[in-house]
Design a protein around this motif. Structure first.
Motif, PDB file in Angstrom:
ATOM      1  N   PRO A 264    -104.621 -12.067  91.241  1.00  0.00           N
ATOM      2  CA  PRO A 264    -105.765 -11.550  90.495  1.00  0.00           C
ATOM      3  C   PRO A 264    -105.358 -10.394  89.595  1.00  0.00           C
ATOM      4  O   PRO A 264    -104.499  -9.585  89.957  1.00  0.00           O
TER       5      PRO A 264
ATOM      6  N   SER B  17    -108.138 -17.286  90.723  1.00  0.00           N
ATOM      7  CA  SER B  17    -107.723 -16.401  91.815  1.00  0.00           C
ATOM      8  C   SER B  17    -108.889 -15.730  92.538  1.00  0.00           C
ATOM      9  O   SER B  17    -108.764 -15.378  93.710  1.00  0.00           O
ATOM     10  N   ASP B  18    -110.020 -15.551  91.849  1.00  0.00           N
ATOM     11  CA  ASP B  18    -111.144 -14.842  92.482  1.00  0.00           C
ATOM     12  C   ASP B  18    -112.447 -15.160  91.758  1.00  0.00           C
ATOM     13  O   ASP B  18    -112.888 -14.394  90.898  1.00  0.00           O
TER      14      ASP B  18
ATOM     15  N   PRO C 223    -115.499 -11.854  92.239  1.00  0.00           N
ATOM     16  CA  PRO C 223    -114.562 -10.741  92.474  1.00  0.00           C
ATOM     17  C   PRO C 223    -115.133  -9.530  93.212  1.00  0.00           C
ATOM     18  O   PRO C 223    -115.154  -8.409  92.700  1.00  0.00           O
TER      19      PRO C 223
ATOM     20  N   GLN D 188    -113.849 -19.201  97.077  1.00  0.00           N
ATOM     21  CA  GLN D 188    -114.977 -18.283  97.040  1.00  0.00           C
ATOM     22  C   GLN D 188    -115.503 -17.996  98.443  1.00  0.00           C
ATOM     23  O   GLN D 188    -115.819 -16.854  98.786  1.00  0.00           O
TER      24      GLN D 188
ATOM     25  N   ARG E 114    -113.160 -15.570 100.137  1.00  0.00           N
ATOM     26  CA  ARG E 114    -113.325 -14.212  99.610  1.00  0.00           C
ATOM     27  C   ARG E 114    -114.579 -13.560 100.186  1.00  0.00           C
ATOM     28  O   ARG E 114    -114.588 -12.371 100.515  1.00  0.00           O
TER      29      ARG E 114
END
Length: 292
Positions: free
Chosen positions: A144, A182-183, A186, A228, A231
């Motif tokens: 990220p 990557s994210d 975020p 997701q 995360r």
């Protein structure tokens, strides 16, 4: 216009608004921000990925919802994906002869750049009224990349640069691509915030696999959805006060369906209004940490 942003004396964000990648659906965050402002609640930090970064930028600029809807309709349209690079076909068929390299893309992003420049001009991220963090991905190592300074337009271009479709964007010597890699939501970019409101979107899986693009879509959608979820699990495990808003829609909305923006904006308003008691309770729980 939104009310002035209130910053904490410790320079630690009180409330962060995080907007995930979701095409035009991300504009629902503007409706959420309007409800918060009307209730005397101001996010003093905004973070966004891909389309979430675009709409997050309008919130960080302090644009009214009317101005945002007008600008978004002019900026976000399906013709952005129709600017073909004819050389790309030669690069796929004869990569050595046509010099296939890391800058490959199927589409030309000049129209995207023009529209972003028209909407945001020469603004710099660090000069926005509300701090903004833009999520991208370092194409070299896959990690990220969170952009907090520099030109707003290059950062936004990088955050929406879907690999293979649009070319990567070089920012401060790094080749960056879409943050969704990557994210996609975020939350990790606002780990210093006392509380977080997050608006994320899971992609819909193709119903039928009858061509290569749908097979690719099935694989990439599954990977992004699982990323997701991971995360989100990590954010919840960290103990950071977090409220996730799920957008309640009564019909499907396409990624490029600009005509649905007013509907999505109102959906964001309704969701925020329904969750106001939880938002206030979350902020009250974070007050001891602020006073410490």
């Amino acid at each position: 216009m939104r009310s002035p942003i209130r910053h904490t004396t410790a320079h630690r964000p009180t409330l962060a608004l995080v907007i995930g990648s979701g095409g035009v659906r991300s504009i629902a965050a503007v409706g959420i921000a309007e409800v918060l402002s009307r209730e005397g609640i101001s996010a003093d930090l905004v973070a966004g990925c891909s389309s979430g970064a675009l709409f997050g930028a309008t919130i960080a600029m302090g644009l009214s919802s009317k101005d945002t809807l007008r600008a978004a309709t002019e900026l976000w349209s399906a013709d952005l994906t129709e600017q073909r690079r004819w050389r790309s076909y030669a690069q796929l068929v004869a990569p050595k002869l046509a010099r296939f390299d890391s800058g490959f893309s199927m589409r030309d992003d000049r129209l995207i750049r023009q529209r972003l420049e028209s909407a945001f001009g020469g603004l710099r991220i660090e000069d926005l009224p509300t701090p903004l963090r833009i999520a991208a991905t370092d194409a070299g190592n896959g990690e990220p990349a969170v952009l907090t300074r520099g030109g707003l337009v290059p950062a936004l271009r990088a955050s929406i640069a879907v690999p293979f479709i649009f070319p990567s964007v070089v920012v401060d010597g790094r080749r960056l691509v879409d943050g969704v890699i990557s994210d996609p939501l975020p939350i990790a970019a606002v780990a210093d915030a006392e509380a977080v409101i997050a608006l994320g979107f899971e992609g819909g899986m193709p119903r039928r696999i009858n061509r290569a693009s749908r097979l690719v879509g099935q694989v990439t959608t599954a990977m992004i959805n699982n990323l997701q979820r991971a995360r989100l699990s990590a954010a919840r495990a960290s103990g950071q006060p977090l409220l996730c808003i799920d957008l309640e829609l009564d019909r499907p909305v396409g990624l490029w369906e600009t005509g649905a923006m007013p509907y999505l904006f109102e959906a964001g308003q309704r969701c925020a209004e329904a969750r106001l008691p939880e938002i206030r309770a979350m902020l009250e729980r974070s007050q001891p940490a602020l006073a410490a």
